[in-house]
Enzyme design. Structure first.
Site, mmCIF file in Angstrom:
data_model
loop_
_atom_site.group_PDB
_atom_site.id
_atom_site.type_symbol
_atom_site.label_atom_id
_atom_site.label_comp_id
_atom_site.label_asym_id
_atom_site.label_seq_id
_atom_site.Cartn_x
_atom_site.Cartn_y
_atom_site.Cartn_z
ATOM 1 N N CYS C 158 -11.605 27.668 5.050
ATOM 2 C CA CYS C 158 -11.817 28.709 4.034
ATOM 3 C C CYS C 158 -12.865 28.367 2.988
ATOM 4 O O CYS C 158 -13.138 29.183 2.108
ATOM 5 C CB CYS C 158 -10.489 29.053 3.384
ATOM 6 S SG CYS C 158 -9.249 29.402 4.632
ATOM 7 N N HIS C 289 -9.930 31.009 -6.337
ATOM 8 C CA HIS C 289 -9.629 31.121 -4.909
ATOM 9 C C HIS C 289 -8.424 32.065 -4.769
ATOM 10 O O HIS C 289 -8.435 32.960 -3.944
ATOM 11 C CB HIS C 289 -9.347 29.741 -4.319
ATOM 12 C CG HIS C 289 -9.192 29.746 -2.830
ATOM 13 N ND1 HIS C 289 -10.134 30.295 -1.991
ATOM 14 C CD2 HIS C 289 -8.211 29.278 -2.017
ATOM 15 C CE1 HIS C 289 -9.730 30.166 -0.735
ATOM 16 N NE2 HIS C 289 -8.566 29.558 -0.717
ATOM 17 N N HIS C 324 -8.010 37.776 2.333
ATOM 18 C CA HIS C 324 -8.639 36.463 2.392
ATOM 19 C C HIS C 324 -9.504 36.409 3.652
ATOM 20 O O HIS C 324 -8.992 36.301 4.764
ATOM 21 C CB HIS C 324 -7.559 35.372 2.408
ATOM 22 C CG HIS C 324 -8.116 33.989 2.369
ATOM 23 N ND1 HIS C 324 -9.461 33.731 2.263
ATOM 24 C CD2 HIS C 324 -7.510 32.781 2.423
ATOM 25 C CE1 HIS C 324 -9.652 32.431 2.252
ATOM 26 N NE2 HIS C 324 -8.483 31.826 2.350
#
Lengths: 88, 352, 396
Positions: C158, C289, C324
């Site tokens: 990620c 995040h 995400h």
């Protein structure tokens, strides 16, 4: 005090197999020994694997992963929980 | 003043043992595995139990490179892997399809991520420093080296960068190479790879880690001068790319004493190498190695190991020689590689 | 004086729109792109995702690709986003123009489609065998734009695209490239949806980043890219902002989880702040995040409080808009950071109602008008990989 049952042996066998505890024999795991931390040394990934194991083998679905903390204490505790909740 | 870059520690696992020059291992399958050490000597059983071959090889060779250079904690860990943790990807995908997205074990998914290798090395060492993974086919390891080169040039104090390339064989996905002509159609002995004029190659696996320092130490093998990657180029264009790469480093083709080429016996693409072999490097000592260790995306790790050893020892094993040029003292080695006509790379090393 | 590397173009496609203007429109109107999956072939229809409405066919037609093209969904998204960026910057493409793309699973959507077929020895779709490997997707993107020189792929889960942006800036600074396209792309796949589901960190509700009652993340998809250029290449063209500093660090704690003290995140932010050489209070806003998982948001909160000595600047997570988007997340949020600077606005953290007991941090929950000169953007991934980027206004 729970006595050693077939379920205990079965659990130990599946734990050794599912968690790839290559160096261990099922008999090496004692009924009272803590599965996490200082005992067997399992970690959070193993906890997730045990959740899959509960559902696959005993039809028990945990809704919150956190529930595992109270169940995966020792083989005794797990066996007791399974006896009380199993659907298969 | 820019830092110089030295290869000071090496750890390698491939399909060959250290004595391949005298006793090369022979394989008759199109896909063969690496010759591996006993991983238990390097990694604790509780950590080892979830690791796929790629992670085991990666962690072990990283530890070997650090030990070789007598360094405990690197300032950065940079990994290249063309195909990542294939085995776990395959395990998770098979279960997903078989079990119709139901009751999936998380472990293979967790381990399938490309940066598992770099992450596990960091975890093993407790290393919180810079950690990046490149996955650009056959330019993955070279991408990692270029990152290291940048790191060492950005900060005059930087030192001890761990760089490596890892790829593994998996039962199913590696076998797919049979379907798209990446592999030869008939079985062939690895050592006979260049005797057969046909498409495809032989595939294997391996891991090579290098500890790069900004100063010369006792264990230093060679200086890493420069690297370049070219995504696509024609056979003719390649010669001028090589020349301009050399010019940028104040060298001419005749200054190269040894060129290590990635020939893999695939007659559709080996012309990239042959063109150089018959062209600007006609009178240069040419070495090949994929008949020993097979082809994989980070196979050049073995070429870096060879170059480093040749520059340190001055000895060139005969089994590598593609031509015979009277031996001179080896000073400059150029490594050139491509796979399926893409992801070309040039790496220049020099004796210290 | 560290001016930072000039950004001359940006392009994006996400669940809230297929270009920058559409994304901006959704961000200011608080319109989330999270919904139940429509195009993704999965049985988990009860797991909300940030899916892009465009089908592969839509994109391929728009990009005028031949019918038998080999572009994976991630490649199609990537090309769509880069096209916008290239047009905006009027980018010159030659051997000094590079491409660094971040992706976690690349073309695994093709692999999951054809795996059974390949495993049975059927070679009908053999051109997709290599699609599984991240470089395949990057290769296709490079081919579309005729980029033949430096092409590389970063795959650090990620944080991939944040790391790609960082590498691009370093290549420019070192003089290795004059111009570079940086960012990342990832599409929704059964592989990742089921993977995160097996980790029990997907929420059945729209994600609630930094909320006490958050349950998990929503997976998303998307692609975003920036154009970075060397100073002497810019001439009279507009500079959208500057990538001022960056830092990467490894938590070295656990393969997937973050440490309780958020050490990796702390170190990444610390490195970025030191490189930027600016005081803590120069950070006007943080794009966190903030995935909405218990573990990430707790660790990130601790890291924020540690680094900012409990005086955490305004922050929000935009994951409730987009989901995400894994490897693309950092690049999506880089575009949003540049919009923060350009429009002098802070976009809200949707679905927040109760501060976490452990930190008491409260994100920005309504659109705010405020001059934003400097943005810190965080991206953390599996394998302990933590990256922080600092974007700044271009000072003439």
């Amino acid at each position: 005090m729970l006595k050693m049952t077939d379920l205990h042996t079965e659990l130990k066998e599946s734990i050794v197999e599912q968690l790839n505890l290559e160096e261990m024999e099922p008999a090496d795991i004692s009924d009272e020994e803590p599965l996490f931390g200082d005992g067997l040394g399992l970690d959070s990934i193993d906890a997730l694997e045990l959740i899959v194991l509960l559902e696959k083998d005993y039809g028990i679905k945990l809704t919150e992963p956190e529930q595992g903390r109270e169940i995966f204490v020792s083989i005794n505790k797990m066996a007791q929980f399974i006896e009380e909740n199993r659907t298969k | 003043m820019k830092n110089k870059i030295y290869i000071t520690g090496i750890g390698g696992i491939s399909a060959q043992k250290n004595d391949f020059a005298e006793n090369p291992l022979v394989y008759e399958q199109l896909i063969f595995k690496a010759h591996t050490p006993n991983f238990k000597e390097f990694i604790k059983p509780m950590a080892l139990r979830r690791m796929s071959q790629a992670v085991k090889m990666g962690v072990t060779t990283a530890l070997l490179a650090l030990k070789d250079a007598k360094v405990e904690l690197p300032e950065a860990i940079i990994t290249g892997t063309g195909e990542g943790c294939k085995k776990d990807t395959e395990r998770f995908l098979e279960k997903l399809l078989d079990q119709r997205e139901d009751l999936l074990n998380p472990t293979p998914f967790i381990q399938s991520t490309h940066n598992t290798i770099g992450g596990q090395i960091a975890l093993h060492l407790g290393c919180k420093n810079y950690n990046v993974t490149y996955s650009q086919n056959s330019a993955s390891l070279e991408s990692a080296f270029i990152d290291a080169q940048l790191l060492l040039s950005e900060n005059p104090k930087s030192n001890n960068i761990l760089v490596g390339g890892v790829d593994e064989v998996s039962e199913v996905i590696s076998g797919f190479r049979n379907l798209d002509q990446q592999l030869k159609t008939k079985k062939i002995k690895n050592l006979d790879l260049f005797k057969d004029d046909s498409p495809g190659t032989i595939a294997s696996e391996g891991s090579h880690f290098f500890l790069l320092t900004s100063e010369i130490k006792e264990s230093t093998y060679a200086e890493l001068i420069d690297l370049g990657i070219i995504n696509s180029v024609s056979t003719q264009g390649l010669t001028s790319e090589v020349e301009s790469f050399l010019t940028n480093n104040q060298l001419k083709p005749e200054d190269i004493d040894v060129v290590i080429l990635g020939n893999n016996g695939d007659n559709r693409f080996d012309h990239f190498y042959e063109n150089l072999q018959q062209g600007i490097f006609k009178n240069t000592q040419q070495l090949v190695y994929k008949h020993l260790i097979g082809e994989y995306e980070t196979a050049t790790g073995f070429a870096f190991l060879l170059a480093a050893n040749i520059l340190k020892s001055g000895e060139i094993p005969g089994i590598l020689k593609a031509n015979n040029i009277p031996e001179v003292k080896t000073k400059n080695i150029l490594i050139y590689n491509q796979y399926l006509a893409r992801d070309h790379s040039l790496s220049l090393l020099r004796a210290v | 004086m560290n001016k930072g590397v000039a950004i001359t173009g940006m392009g994006i496609v996400s669940a809230i729109g297929s270009n920058t203007a559409m994304n901006y429109e959704a961000l200011v109107s608080g319109k989330s792109g999270i919904d139940y999956p429509k195009n993704l072939l999965t049985k988990h229809k009860d797991l909300p995702v940030g899916e892009i409405a465009l089908t592969n066919k839509d994109m391929a037609e728009k990009l005028r690709l031949p019918k038998d093209h080999l572009y994976t969904r991630a490649a199609l998204l990537g090309v769509t986003a880069i096209k916008e960026a290239v047009e905006q910057s009027r980018l010159k493409i030659d051997s000094h123009t590079g491409l660094v793309s971040g992706t976690s699973v690349g073309g695994i959507d093709a692999t999951e489609k054809f795996f059974t077929e390949f495993a049975a020895g059927n070679s009908e779709n053999k051109e997709f065998i290599r699609a599984q490997h991240p470089g395949f997707t990057t290769q296709k993107i490079a081919d579309y734009f005729g980029i033949t020189g430096f092409v590389s792929t970063i795959s650090t889960a990620c944080s991939s695209s944040a790391n790609a942006i960082m590498l691009g800036a370093r290549l420019i600074k070192a003089g290795k490239l004059k111009r570079v396209i940086v960012g990342g792309t990832d599409c929704l796949t059964r592989f990742t949806l089921n993977g995160f589901n097996s980790l029990k960190i997907l929420s059945k509700e729209p994600c609630q980043a930094f909320d006490e009652n958050r349950y998990g993340l929503n997976l998303g998809e998307g692609a975003a890219y920036l154009i970075l250029e060397a100073e002497d290449e810019i001439k009279d063209r507009e500079v959208l902002g500057r990538l001022k500093a960056y830092g990467n660090s490894n938590d070295a704690f656990h393969q997937t989880a973050s440490s309780a003290d958020g050490e990796g995140a702390y170190l990444a932010m610390q490195k970025a702040l030191i490189t930027a050489n600016i005081p803590l209070n120069a950070i006007d806003y943080i794009n966190a995040h903030g995935t909405g998982t218990k573990n990430n948001d707790a660790a990130e909160s601790v890291a924020l409080q540690r680094i900012f000595n409990n005086e955490v600047p305004k922050f929000s997570s935009t994951k409730a808009f987009t989901g995400h988007a894994l490897a693309a997340a950092g690049a999506l949020e880089a575009v949003y950071s540049l919009l923060n600077i350009k429009k002098s606005q802070i976009f809200p953290n949707l679905n927040f109602s109760h501060p976490m007991q452990s930190s008491d941090l409260i994100p920005v929950t309504k659109l705010e008008q405020q001059k934003v000169n400097t943005v810190l953007s965080n991206s953390f991934g599996f394998g302990g990989n933590c990256t922080s980027l600092i974007f700044a206004r271009d000072e003439k």
